[in-house]
Write an enzyme that holds these catalytic residues in place. Structure first.
Site, short mmCIF file in Angstrom:
data_model
loop_
_atom_site.label_atom_id
_atom_site.label_comp_id
_atom_site.label_asym_id
_atom_site.label_seq_id
_atom_site.Cartn_x
_atom_site.Cartn_y
_atom_site.Cartn_z
N THR A 135 -15.03 -65.31 43.07
CA THR A 135 -14.10 -64.63 43.98
C THR A 135 -14.46 -64.77 45.45
OG1 THR A 135 -15.39 -62.60 43.75
CG2 THR A 135 -13.56 -62.92 42.21
N GLU A 136 -15.40 -65.62 45.78
CA GLU A 136 -15.91 -65.69 47.15
C GLU A 136 -14.83 -65.91 48.20
OE1 GLU A 136 -19.54 -66.71 44.61
OE2 GLU A 136 -17.36 -66.92 44.50
#
Length: 258
Positions: A135-136
């Site tokens: 999810t960066e």
């Protein structure tokens, strides 16, 4: 056994390493990384331990990076940030190249760096209610280290989908992508992972370690270099005590004693 942040328990030949910071969803802080390194060192030195399972305490596998730390470290020097990134790199590399098989039991959300830790393991068992995601990009970060491992695990197209969307995917989707090797019934991922690791642990330890070394080394090699390296490995294993025992057991029609 273990530290406050990584609790260890032996089940037969399998050692379970449990990330134990459940109130914060087991973030990969520097302290957690150090505790994991120590636990891995101890497991490698223990001859009775033939395989590992990594899981998380509480409802999460790992929420990834310690975001409070990430916010603080932004104001530090480029050298300090590189050092922090290097420590996470060392952890992922240690897990990926660990000479004994490592199975991740994803008992709950595995997010960002936590997903990376699971990806660094040889095999993943996901609880059917668990989610995994890189999810960066959703917070302006990048899954740089994780991406290296993910491409190897699922190929470029699936890696692009997971890394560019930043979406959490469920266990059946992870299984279809080839990321998860097993989907376990709710609440049973650790039991399933221990059983799987236990079956693997019955195999010859020298063969397992060399197989892992070969798989890690083949990427980046040309075809002839890879085959040459494989031939040397095959010649070496022929002189091993494990092969001697395996052949003796086969001809004597008994189970080998590795």
């Amino acid at each position: 056994m273990g530290s406050d942040l990584v609790v260890t328990k032996d089940i037969g030949r399998v050692r379970v390493l449990t990330l134990s910071d459940p109130e914060r969803r087991n973030p990969l802080s520097d302290a957690m990384a150090r505790a994991l390194h120590q636990a891995l060192d101890a497991a490698e030195a223990a001859e009775e331990v033939r395989a590992l399972v990594i899981t998380g305490a509480g409802r999460a596998f790992s929420a990834g990076a310690d975001l409070d730390f990430l916010r603080r470290v932004r104001s530090e020097s480029a050298e300090a940030n590189l050092a922090h990134s290097g420590r996470l790199r060392d952890l992922f590399l240690r897990v990926y190249t660990f000479p004994k098989p490592v199975v991740a039991a994803v008992n709950g959300p595995a997010v960002a760096g936590g997903a990376g830790l699971a990806t660094a393991c040889d095999l993943i068992v996901m609880d059917e209610e668990a989610r995994i995601g890189y999810t960066e990009v959703k917070i302006g970060f990048v899954a740089a280290l994780v991406g290296v491992l993910l491409v190897r695990a699922v190929g470029e197209k699936h890696a692009r989908e997971l890394l560019l969307t930043g979406e959490l995917v469920d266990a059946p989707t992870a299984y279809r992508m080839g990321l998860a090797g097993r989907v376990a019934a709710a609440g049973t991922s650790v039991d399933e992972a221990v059983a799987w690791a236990g079956r693997i642990a019955e195999n010859a330890p020298a063969s397992l370690a060399l197989t892992k070394e070969l798989l890690a080394s083949f990427y980046g090699m040309g075809l002839e270099d890879a085959l040459r390296y494989a031939a040397a490995a095959g010649a070496w294993i022929r002189q091993s005590a494990d092969l001697e025992e395996g052949l003796a057991a086969f001809f004597e029609k008994r189970k080998p004693r590795f």
